[in-house]
Design a protein around this motif. Structure first.
Motif, PDB file in Angstrom:
ATOM      1  N   HIS A  33       1.540  27.647  -0.454  1.00  0.00           N
ATOM      2  CA  HIS A  33       0.027  27.688  -0.313  1.00  0.00           C
ATOM      3  C   HIS A  33      -0.588  26.860   0.671  1.00  0.00           C
ATOM      4  O   HIS A  33       0.035  25.697   0.806  1.00  0.00           O
ATOM      5  N   ASP A  34      -1.391  27.223   1.311  1.00  0.00           N
ATOM      6  CA  ASP A  34      -1.878  26.485   2.342  1.00  0.00           C
ATOM      7  C   ASP A  34      -1.218  25.483   3.257  1.00  0.00           C
ATOM      8  O   ASP A  34      -1.212  24.584   3.191  1.00  0.00           O
ATOM      9  N   ALA A  35      -0.111  26.156   3.833  1.00  0.00           N
ATOM     10  CA  ALA A  35       0.997  25.736   4.507  1.00  0.00           C
ATOM     11  C   ALA A  35       0.411  25.066   5.991  1.00  0.00           C
ATOM     12  O   ALA A  35       0.197  26.018   6.718  1.00  0.00           O
ATOM     13  N   GLU A  36      -0.132  24.102   6.158  1.00  0.00           N
ATOM     14  CA  GLU A  36      -0.763  23.707   7.338  1.00  0.00           C
ATOM     15  C   GLU A  36       0.311  23.117   8.345  1.00  0.00           C
ATOM     16  O   GLU A  36       0.082  22.651   9.441  1.00  0.00           O
ATOM     17  N   VAL A  37       1.365  22.647   8.145  1.00  0.00           N
ATOM     18  CA  VAL A  37       2.392  22.219   8.876  1.00  0.00           C
ATOM     19  C   VAL A  37       3.558  23.128   8.811  1.00  0.00           C
ATOM     20  O   VAL A  37       3.918  23.885   7.845  1.00  0.00           O
ATOM     21  N   GLY A  38       4.655  22.982   9.694  1.00  0.00           N
ATOM     22  CA  GLY A  38       5.870  23.779   9.738  1.00  0.00           C
ATOM     23  C   GLY A  38       6.701  23.393   8.805  1.00  0.00           C
ATOM     24  O   GLY A  38       6.889  22.074   8.512  1.00  0.00           O
ATOM     25  N   ARG A  39       7.638  23.929   8.324  1.00  0.00           N
ATOM     26  CA  ARG A  39       8.570  23.849   7.433  1.00  0.00           C
ATOM     27  C   ARG A  39      10.038  23.497   7.773  1.00  0.00           C
ATOM     28  O   ARG A  39      10.850  23.364   7.410  1.00  0.00           O
TER      29      ARG A  39
ATOM     30  N   ARG B 277      12.377  17.617   4.881  1.00  0.00           N
ATOM     31  CA  ARG B 277      12.378  17.571   3.273  1.00  0.00           C
ATOM     32  C   ARG B 277      13.375  16.598   2.703  1.00  0.00           C
ATOM     33  O   ARG B 277      14.523  16.333   3.690  1.00  0.00           O
ATOM     34  N   SER B 278      13.443  15.921   1.688  1.00  0.00           N
ATOM     35  CA  SER B 278      14.278  15.088   1.191  1.00  0.00           C
ATOM     36  C   SER B 278      13.865  15.418  -0.508  1.00  0.00           C
ATOM     37  O   SER B 278      13.018  15.792  -0.900  1.00  0.00           O
ATOM     38  N   SER B 279      15.012  15.105  -1.180  1.00  0.00           N
ATOM     39  CA  SER B 279      14.520  15.288  -2.859  1.00  0.00           C
ATOM     40  C   SER B 279      15.094  13.953  -3.337  1.00  0.00           C
ATOM     41  O   SER B 279      16.009  13.150  -3.228  1.00  0.00           O
ATOM     42  N   LEU B 280      14.997  13.859  -4.667  1.00  0.00           N
ATOM     43  CA  LEU B 280      15.018  12.633  -5.459  1.00  0.00           C
ATOM     44  C   LEU B 280      16.401  13.098  -6.295  1.00  0.00           C
ATOM     45  O   LEU B 280      16.231  13.624  -7.379  1.00  0.00           O
ATOM     46  N   ASP B 281      17.482  12.766  -5.874  1.00  0.00           N
ATOM     47  CA  ASP B 281      18.721  13.137  -6.566  1.00  0.00           C
ATOM     48  C   ASP B 281      19.341  12.155  -7.578  1.00  0.00           C
ATOM     49  O   ASP B 281      20.077  12.425  -8.437  1.00  0.00           O
ATOM     50  N   ASP B 282      19.027  10.770  -7.272  1.00  0.00           N
ATOM     51  CA  ASP B 282      19.774   9.873  -7.956  1.00  0.00           C
ATOM     52  C   ASP B 282      18.629   8.708  -8.551  1.00  0.00           C
ATOM     53  O   ASP B 282      19.274   7.480  -8.441  1.00  0.00           O
TER      54      ASP B 282
ATOM     55  N   TRP C  74       0.965  -1.098  -0.166  1.00  0.00           N
ATOM     56  CA  TRP C  74       0.001  -0.058   0.120  1.00  0.00           C
ATOM     57  C   TRP C  74       0.894   1.145  -0.039  1.00  0.00           C
ATOM     58  O   TRP C  74       1.732   1.636   0.874  1.00  0.00           O
ATOM     59  N   TRP C  75       0.765   2.155  -1.050  1.00  0.00           N
ATOM     60  CA  TRP C  75       1.503   3.223  -1.050  1.00  0.00           C
ATOM     61  C   TRP C  75       0.466   4.662  -0.777  1.00  0.00           C
ATOM     62  O   TRP C  75      -0.335   4.566  -1.411  1.00  0.00           O
ATOM     63  N   VAL C  76       1.318   5.605  -0.208  1.00  0.00           N
ATOM     64  CA  VAL C  76       0.775   6.924  -0.001  1.00  0.00           C
ATOM     65  C   VAL C  76       1.898   7.874  -0.354  1.00  0.00           C
ATOM     66  O   VAL C  76       2.996   7.502   0.305  1.00  0.00           O
ATOM     67  N   ASP C  77       1.708   9.056  -0.652  1.00  0.00           N
ATOM     68  CA  ASP C  77       2.890  10.039  -0.837  1.00  0.00           C
ATOM     69  C   ASP C  77       3.169  10.510   0.532  1.00  0.00           C
ATOM     70  O   ASP C  77       2.235  10.398   1.554  1.00  0.00           O
ATOM     71  N   THR C  78       4.307  11.312   0.445  1.00  0.00           N
ATOM     72  CA  THR C  78       4.943  11.706   1.704  1.00  0.00           C
ATOM     73  C   THR C  78       5.088  13.212   2.040  1.00  0.00           C
ATOM     74  O   THR C  78       6.169  13.597   2.867  1.00  0.00           O
ATOM     75  N   GLY C  79       4.483  13.974   1.237  1.00  0.00           N
ATOM     76  CA  GLY C  79       4.611  15.655   1.574  1.00  0.00           C
ATOM     77  C   GLY C  79       5.965  15.924   1.162  1.00  0.00           C
ATOM     78  O   GLY C  79       6.773  15.483   0.286  1.00  0.00           O
ATOM     79  N   PRO C  80       6.846  16.910   1.926  1.00  0.00           N
ATOM     80  CA  PRO C  80       8.194  17.129   1.841  1.00  0.00           C
ATOM     81  C   PRO C  80       9.255  16.208   1.518  1.00  0.00           C
ATOM     82  O   PRO C  80      10.324  16.433   0.943  1.00  0.00           O
ATOM     83  N   ASP C  81       9.075  15.026   2.043  1.00  0.00           N
ATOM     84  CA  ASP C  81      10.035  13.857   1.807  1.00  0.00           C
ATOM     85  C   ASP C  81       9.770  13.354   0.670  1.00  0.00           C
ATOM     86  O   ASP C  81       9.312  12.018   0.515  1.00  0.00           O
ATOM     87  N   ARG C  82      10.302  13.813  -0.346  1.00  0.00           N
ATOM     88  CA  ARG C  82      10.326  13.219  -1.696  1.00  0.00           C
ATOM     89  C   ARG C  82      11.022  11.935  -1.853  1.00  0.00           C
ATOM     90  O   ARG C  82      10.304  10.949  -2.469  1.00  0.00           O
ATOM     91  N   ARG C  83      12.041  11.447  -1.285  1.00  0.00           N
ATOM     92  CA  ARG C  83      12.557  10.323  -1.222  1.00  0.00           C
ATOM     93  C   ARG C  83      11.946   9.400  -0.624  1.00  0.00           C
ATOM     94  O   ARG C  83      11.971   8.151  -0.813  1.00  0.00           O
ATOM     95  N   GLY C  84      11.206   9.593   0.661  1.00  0.00           N
ATOM     96  CA  GLY C  84      10.465   8.846   1.376  1.00  0.00           C
ATOM     97  C   GLY C  84       9.218   8.158   0.556  1.00  0.00           C
ATOM     98  O   GLY C  84       9.082   6.961   0.716  1.00  0.00           O
ATOM     99  N   GLY C  85       8.798   8.952  -0.369  1.00  0.00           N
ATOM    100  CA  GLY C  85       7.802   8.304  -1.104  1.00  0.00           C
ATOM    101  C   GLY C  85       8.182   7.638  -2.483  1.00  0.00           C
ATOM    102  O   GLY C  85       7.191   7.295  -3.256  1.00  0.00           O
ATOM    103  N   ASP C  86       9.299   7.555  -2.632  1.00  0.00           N
ATOM    104  CA  ASP C  86       9.653   7.023  -4.278  1.00  0.00           C
ATOM    105  C   ASP C  86       9.977   5.465  -3.757  1.00  0.00           C
ATOM    106  O   ASP C  86      10.832   4.986  -2.841  1.00  0.00           O
ATOM    107  N   PRO C  87       9.166   4.623  -4.309  1.00  0.00           N
ATOM    108  CA  PRO C  87       9.219   3.073  -4.003  1.00  0.00           C
ATOM    109  C   PRO C  87      10.737   2.553  -4.551  1.00  0.00           C
ATOM    110  O   PRO C  87      11.115   1.190  -4.008  1.00  0.00           O
TER     111      PRO C  87
END
Length: 323
Positions: A317-323, A153-158, A33-46
């Protein structure tokens, strides 16, 4: 009714009843089961995070057994009176289907939870679920279910490079549904807009303004930027032109890569990734489910499910959580 639709509808029904045993019985032993991960882009990449982020409710990829165990431990406390799941539309394929769902419940915190989902179900030849991919308003989910906690935050670098889709012998509806994205990547909004009918609409969810996100009513482009509910394509294009003219992107616009799709007559469901560099240098790396209604005169409607918390985090936009 295809086996994917039959199983998917049974899954939504069990979810609506809160029957975790019923969900388990519908799944293969190795289901995920997959759901996306907000600012943690790497965490949401299977590919880069095959075990997800470990964060609930925005967890990336999880084994179904682990997901159900988590729901069993948290669900009754989180939603003491249950959380309805009402199917609204189905895009049917034999081994994959998409079911658009409206959810509603009252969280233990007293906050109303009113999310809209695009569930993608992959089933095996026996009709058992092997994968669920859940696209929803992640900003709203994290605000209510996640308690508004900040997400690192994380990003998809590789991530490995992806091939463009091969559309040889593809149905006309699919070719039309995928046609706008090369024009968007070039920033050519004239070519992009020409692929839509004169009365076309575009829907995306609405973050904090839950009333604007109802798909049967009109939204408001001025209320919350790209999280606007259902609007006319004419208005959407005007807002997109303003963003480009205002220097929102260092890249031409958003480069989209389609990864999976389901074609059901005039309805096409497309799972895709979008990448861009924003004006401040931030990397926009979203994951989408688009439901596209293709008519003889062009695209009549797009319903866009994406990681709204990622949008809120980068674009303010609509920032409901801390950055």
């Amino acid at each position: 009714m295809t086996r994917a639709v039959r199983t998917g509808m049974d899954f939504v029904s069990a979810l609506d009843r809160g029957s975790l045993g019923g969900l388990a019985r519908l799944c293969a032993a190795d289901a995920t089961w997959w759901v996306d991960t907000g600012p943690d882009r790497r965490g949401g990449d299977p590919v880069l995070a095959p075990h997800g982020s470990g964060r609930f409710p925005l967890h990336g990829l999880m084994r179904m057994d682990d997901k159900l165990a988590l729901m069993r431990s948290l669900g009754p406390k989180a939603f003491p009176t249950g959380c309805r799941q009402i199917p609204r539309r189905v895009i049917a394929g034999d081994d994959t289907c998409v079911i658009e769902v409206e959810g509603y419940g009252v969280h233990a915190s007293g906050l109303e939870y009113a999310n809209r989902y695009g569930f993608v179900f992959d089933v095996n030849p026996a009709g058992a679920v092997v994968a669920v991919r859940e696209y929803l308003d992640t900003s709203h989910a994290q605000h209510v279910v996640g308690g508004g906690a900040a997400v690192a935050r994380s990003s998809l670098d590789d991530r490995p490079a992806r091939r463009a889709p091969d559309l040889a012998d593809a149905p006309t509806a699919l070719v039309t549904a995928l046609a706008p994205w090369p024009a968007l990547a070039r920033g050519d909004l004239d070519a992009f807009g020409a692929l839509f009918t004169a009365d076309a609409t575009w829907w995306t969810d609405s973050g904090r303004r839950r009333d604007l996100g109802r798909q049967h009513r009109w939204g408001d482009l001025d209320a919350n930027g790209p999280l606007h509910g259902r609007v006319t394509m004419t208005g959407k294009l005007a807002a997109m032109r303003a963003r480009l003219a205002g220097g929102a992107y260092r890249s031409a616009a958003v480069e989209v890569t389609a990864e999976r799709w389901v074609v059901d007559d005039t309805l096409v469901a497309v799972e895709a990734r979008g990448e861009a560099t924003l004006g401040d240098g931030s990397r926009y790396q979203n994951r989408y489910l688009w439901v596209v209604d293709v008519q003889p005169g062009g695209i009549a409607e797009v319903r866009e499910y994406c990681d709204t918390l990622h949008v809120a985090d980068l674009m303010g936009h609509d920032a409901e959580v801390g950055r």
